[in-house]
Design an enzyme around this catalytic site. Structure first.
Site, mmCIF file in Angstrom:
data_model
loop_
_atom_site.group_PDB
_atom_site.id
_atom_site.type_symbol
_atom_site.label_atom_id
_atom_site.label_comp_id
_atom_site.label_asym_id
_atom_site.label_seq_id
_atom_site.Cartn_x
_atom_site.Cartn_y
_atom_site.Cartn_z
ATOM 1 N N LYS A 1 0.826 -1.213 0.000
ATOM 2 C CA LYS A 1 0.000 0.000 0.000
ATOM 3 C C LYS A 1 0.863 1.266 0.000
ATOM 4 O O LYS A 1 2.074 1.210 0.232
ATOM 5 C CB LYS A 1 -0.934 -0.041 1.214
ATOM 6 C CG LYS A 1 -1.974 -1.176 1.157
ATOM 7 C CD LYS A 1 -2.924 -1.128 2.352
ATOM 8 C CE LYS A 1 -4.011 -2.195 2.237
ATOM 9 N NZ LYS A 1 -4.979 -2.127 3.381
ATOM 10 N N ASN B 1 -2.110 0.075 6.896
ATOM 11 C CA ASN B 1 -1.606 -1.209 7.406
ATOM 12 C C ASN B 1 -0.732 -1.961 6.406
ATOM 13 O O ASN B 1 -0.697 -3.185 6.388
ATOM 14 C CB ASN B 1 -2.775 -2.062 7.927
ATOM 15 C CG ASN B 1 -3.794 -2.352 6.856
ATOM 16 O OD1 ASN B 1 -3.628 -1.937 5.701
ATOM 17 N ND2 ASN B 1 -4.836 -3.072 7.209
ATOM 18 N N HIS C 1 -2.221 -5.322 1.437
ATOM 19 C CA HIS C 1 -3.514 -5.962 1.181
ATOM 20 C C HIS C 1 -3.287 -7.443 0.920
ATOM 21 O O HIS C 1 -2.228 -7.835 0.430
ATOM 22 C CB HIS C 1 -4.179 -5.342 -0.054
ATOM 23 C CG HIS C 1 -5.356 -6.142 -0.550
ATOM 24 N ND1 HIS C 1 -6.599 -6.058 0.037
ATOM 25 C CD2 HIS C 1 -5.447 -7.090 -1.525
ATOM 26 C CE1 HIS C 1 -7.416 -6.915 -0.582
ATOM 27 N NE2 HIS C 1 -6.747 -7.543 -1.523
ATOM 28 N N GLU D 1 -9.334 -10.355 -7.958
ATOM 29 C CA GLU D 1 -8.428 -9.233 -7.652
ATOM 30 C C GLU D 1 -7.170 -9.260 -8.521
ATOM 31 O O GLU D 1 -6.671 -8.202 -8.931
ATOM 32 C CB GLU D 1 -8.065 -9.257 -6.164
ATOM 33 C CG GLU D 1 -9.265 -8.924 -5.282
ATOM 34 C CD GLU D 1 -8.953 -8.964 -3.797
ATOM 35 O OE1 GLU D 1 -9.860 -8.669 -3.005
ATOM 36 O OE2 GLU D 1 -7.804 -9.292 -3.420
HETATM 37 N N1 UDP Z 1 -9.970 -0.618 7.151
HETATM 38 C C1 UDP Z 1 -10.027 0.520 7.942
HETATM 39 N N2 UDP Z 1 -10.792 0.488 9.093
HETATM 40 C C2 UDP Z 1 -11.475 -0.621 9.471
HETATM 41 C C3 UDP Z 1 -11.409 -1.768 8.676
HETATM 42 C C4 UDP Z 1 -10.653 -1.742 7.525
HETATM 43 O O1 UDP Z 1 -9.427 1.538 7.624
HETATM 44 O O2 UDP Z 1 -12.140 -0.580 10.523
HETATM 45 C C5 UDP Z 1 -9.171 -0.601 5.913
HETATM 46 C C6 UDP Z 1 -7.793 -1.269 6.099
HETATM 47 O O3 UDP Z 1 -6.854 -0.584 5.283
HETATM 48 C C7 UDP Z 1 -8.075 -2.671 5.587
HETATM 49 C C8 UDP Z 1 -9.035 -2.396 4.430
HETATM 50 O O4 UDP Z 1 -9.842 -1.321 4.894
HETATM 51 O O5 UDP Z 1 -6.886 -3.326 5.202
HETATM 52 C C9 UDP Z 1 -9.918 -3.551 4.026
HETATM 53 O O6 UDP Z 1 -10.591 -4.032 5.179
HETATM 54 P P1 UDP Z 1 -10.703 -5.595 5.470
HETATM 55 O O7 UDP Z 1 -11.656 -5.765 6.598
HETATM 56 O O8 UDP Z 1 -10.967 -6.332 4.207
HETATM 57 O O9 UDP Z 1 -9.231 -5.943 6.033
HETATM 58 P P2 UDP Z 1 -8.051 -6.810 5.404
HETATM 59 O O10 UDP Z 1 -8.647 -7.891 4.570
HETATM 60 O O11 UDP Z 1 -7.203 -5.852 4.598
HETATM 61 O O12 UDP Z 1 -7.293 -7.339 6.588
HETATM 62 MG MG MG Z 2 -10.113 -7.871 3.132
#
Ligand code: UDP
Ligand code: MG
Length: 141
Positions: A10, A113, A116, A127
């Site tokens: 990211k 974070n 992805h 994706e």
């Molecule tokens: N995200 C955020 N706040 C939240 C949950 C998710 O900013 O409360 C962002 C974070 O960058 C995350 C992305 O949205 O990686 C996608 O969320 P997901 O729940 O799919 O998490 P991931 O699969 O990336 O662990």
């Molecule tokens: Mg996710």
């Protein structure tokens, strides 16, 4: 089963000059890189990629963040790639991520974070196709 997953380094990972370190960890964990590029996502593209989260409270800030600078999408392949890559990166919020995981080591917060990862084989296919043509993948086999 041999699976494929889409990783994205990211914009925070790129800004912190951590792409090499993160790719090294991915390779040491046994993933094969099928295709990789650096890309600056428009808001439209970032919003399209994360369309599944549309309507969630964090959606707008996520789209803003993902379009804030270049990122590095990477198509990966490995036995059990979906689960193994999620284990390697750790929980979404670095506060909850296990010791030694990429997010625990490098991420600032739940939004920014570092990486992805696809959450299922089916979404991995969708994706990877979002960023890479079949030809780009086949050329690198
Ligand atoms: N995200 C955020 N706040 C939240 C949950 C998710 O900013 O409360 C962002 C974070 O960058 C995350 C992305 O949205 O990686 C996608 O969320 P997901 O729940 O799919 O998490 P991931 O699969 O990336 O662990
Ligand atoms: Mg996710």
């Amino acid at each position: 089963m041999i699976e494929r997953t889409l990783a994205i380094l990211k914009p925070d990972c790129v800004k912190k000059n951590l792409t090499g370190e993160v790719i090294a960890r991915i390779e040491k964990a046994g993933f094969k890189i099928l295709a990789m590029k650096k890309a600056r996502l428009s808001k439209e593209t970032a919003g399209g990629f994360y369309a599944v989260h549309k309507g969630r409270p964090f959606y707008d800030s996520l789209v803003e963040f993902m379009s804030s600078g270049p990122c590095v999408p990477i198509a990966l392949e490995k036995e059990n790639a979906i689960a193994d890559y999620r284990t390697l990166i750790g929980a979404t919020d670095p506060k909850d991520a296990a010791e030694g995981t990429i997010r625990k080591l490098y991420a600032d917060n739940k939004g920014e974070n570092i990486v992805h990862g696809s959450d299922s084989v089916e979404n991995g296919k969708i994706e990877i196709a979002f960023f890479f043509s079949n030809q780009e993948l086949i050329q690198n086999e």
